[in-house]
Design an enzyme around this catalytic site. Structure first.
Site, short mmCIF file in Angstrom:
data_model
loop_
_atom_site.label_atom_id
_atom_site.label_comp_id
_atom_site.label_asym_id
_atom_site.label_seq_id
_atom_site.Cartn_x
_atom_site.Cartn_y
_atom_site.Cartn_z
CB SER A 96 -3.13 1.71 -7.20
OG SER A 96 -3.21 2.73 -8.16
CB SER A 97 -8.16 3.46 -8.85
OG SER A 97 -8.83 3.16 -7.67
N GLY A 117 -8.56 9.15 -9.00
CA GLY A 117 -8.88 8.23 -7.91
C GLY A 117 -9.67 7.04 -8.43
CB THR A 158 -3.62 10.43 -10.45
OG1 THR A 158 -3.74 9.91 -9.14
CG2 THR A 158 -2.97 9.41 -11.34
N1 GLY Z 1 -3.89 7.48 -5.63
C1 GLY Z 1 -4.53 7.09 -6.82
C2 GLY Z 1 -4.54 5.63 -7.00
O1 GLY Z 1 -3.51 5.02 -6.90
O2 GLY Z 1 -5.55 5.02 -7.19
#
Ligand code: GLY
Length: 470
Positions: A417-418, A439, A341
């Protein structure tokens, strides 16, 4: 929005390990009057089921086997959501915003220390033939820092994007190459079709905003962030609300750092918030908010009740609560592994602000690099966002019932998602635009940065550089 688009396109080239046109993104925009949330999260292909990550015996695949596959690739949304935001707020022509990446991809860019170290730590990317010939030398070593990397294929794709916008990834040679890459994966092919790409829709959602009063100064700030399918703003709202019900709300820094007592309250508040996140939050088009409104998770009485669970000793494993008297058949979701990310913060001289968090999920995503044959060399990476879903259906609870986890794979569903892009305001003016990669740790990173700036009054650089807890 113009700046965010130009940055994202260039990141596809120079930070390909983290985000790009093969992934998804959340874009939070403020135009001085209102905040708008543009959801470009990937969706599950229409043929995906909750058994996606099970082996032939019905057991969950090892996590990395699911990641490095065609199964893990969600239908990309980044381009579509940027196009949607550009239609509403862009000032420069779309094609102009794509020029910097076309030029850089053709002339080449210097491989960064960050990309180089990601390549050194990587074990799977070299098995993809397109990626192998792009990132590695003839001996199979990653190109060194400062190496000039040219990506003629991405330049060609971007020229198509400059002309046709998101349609370039919905039909035509790039879309066909993308689908082929997923469906012809050598070990675990996925089910994505051209129809899935064509059907993808970005969504405008109502942002979630809450007030936070700093107890030591009496100042009130407003924080606005992304609603589900993001879980970050909900969790941070709970954490700040819970902390203000504990002695932590009145604590000051000790020698420039949070005290051990403050950290105790913080970690307990985070545990409680993450327990609710795992129990309740998922794609709002598939799962109902407790009591019909996500803000029930911020209800003052509810947060007071949750705070009362915090004592002198750690609760270690927090259980989810019962907001709005919810009767739920859900079972909590297990912990996920995720790392990748990027985050982009933009503000202009008029006060237009963008907080955009964007991802292909893991570092180098699903390790699938698309080349449509328009440029001999290079391409772009596809996400592994499908591994942000729960890997396996149904768990047996202590009571013996089978619970349905809210974040299970279903056709066309968005994975939880985070990603937590946030805008913080004082008296209606933006004072902080932030977000993070990482993450699940994103949520605590953003919470700590907000608290460091707003509650503890740290300068921004210090707030970002300070140690953080997850
Ligand atoms: N893949 C990172 C998130 O959406 O949390």
């Amino acid at each position: 929005i113009d700046a965010a688009i130009a940055v994202q396109m260039v990141l596809t080239l120079v930070e390909p390990q983290s985000s790009g046109i093969g992934g998804g993104a959340f874009v939070l925009h403020h135009d001085g009057k209102k905040v708008e949330a543009y959801d470009g999260r990937e969706t599950a292909p229409s043929a995906a089921t909750d058994k996606l990550f099970l082996d032939t015996q019905g057991k969950p695949l090892p996590f990395i086997d699911g990641v490095v596959s065609g199964l893990s690739v969600g239908v990309p949304g980044t381009l579509t959501v940027l196009e949607m935001a550009h239609k509403e707020h862009g000032k420069l022509p779309w094609a102009t915003l794509i020029q910097p990446v076309i030029q850089l991809a053709e002339e080449g860019f210097k491989l960064s220390p960050r990309l180089h170290s990601a390549l050194l730590a990587e074990n799977y990317l070299i098995n993809d033939l397109v990626a192998a010939s792009y990132f590695y030398d003839a001996q199979g070593k990653p190109y060194p820092i400062g190496h000039i990397l040219k990506n003629p294929e991405l330049a060609a794709v971007m020229r198509d994007i400059a002309k046709r916008g998101s349609q370039a990834l919905k039909d035509g040679p790039v879309a066909e190459a993308l689908v082929k890459k997923v469906r012809q994966h050598p070990t675990r092919p996925g089910s994505m079709t051209l129809q899935d790409l064509a059907n993808y829709k970005a969504k405008k959602r109502e942002p979630l905003c809450f007030d936070h009063t700093v107890q030591t100064t009496g100042k009130t700030y407003q924080l606005c962030g992304f609603p589900p399918p993001s879980s970050g703003t909900l969790a941070i709202g709970q954490m700040l609300g819970i902390l203000n019900n504990t002695p932590a709300g009145k604590m000051q820094l000790e020698q420039g750092l949070p005290s051990a007592d403050w950290l105790h309250f913080y970690t307990e508040a985070a545990r409680l918030a993450f327990a609710d996140r795992g129990q309740f939050v998922a794609d709002p088009d598939f799962v109902q908010a407790p009591g019909g409104d996500w803000r029930t998770l911020w209800n003052a009485h509810y947060l007071k009740e949750r705070s009362s669970l915090i004592g002198a000793q750690s609760i270690k494993v927090a259980q989810p609560g019962n907001p709005a008297g919810t009767k739920t058949a859900f079972a909590p979701m297990p912990a996920q592994e995720e790392y990748g990310t990027s985050h982009i913060s933009v503000i202009d001289k008029f006060g237009n602000a963008v907080a955009m968090t964007t991802t292909i999920e893991a570092v180098f995503g699903s390790r699938n690099m698309v080349n449509s044959g328009q440029g001999r060399h290079g391409g772009f990476l596809l996400n592994n966002e499908m591994t942000d879903f729960n890997p396996a259906p149904g768990v047996t609870k202590k009571s013996g019932q089978i619970g349905t986890k809210p974040n299970l794979v279903a056709p066309n569903k968005r994975m939880l998602s985070s990603m937590t892009p946030v805008l913080v305001y004082k008296d209606g003016k933006p004072v902080l635009i932030t977000g993070s990669p990482g993450g699940r740790t994103i949520i605590n990173t953003v919470a700590c940065v907000v608290i460091n700036v707003v509650d503890f009054g740290m300068p921004l650089q210090e707030a970002v550089a300070a140690p953080r807890l997850h």
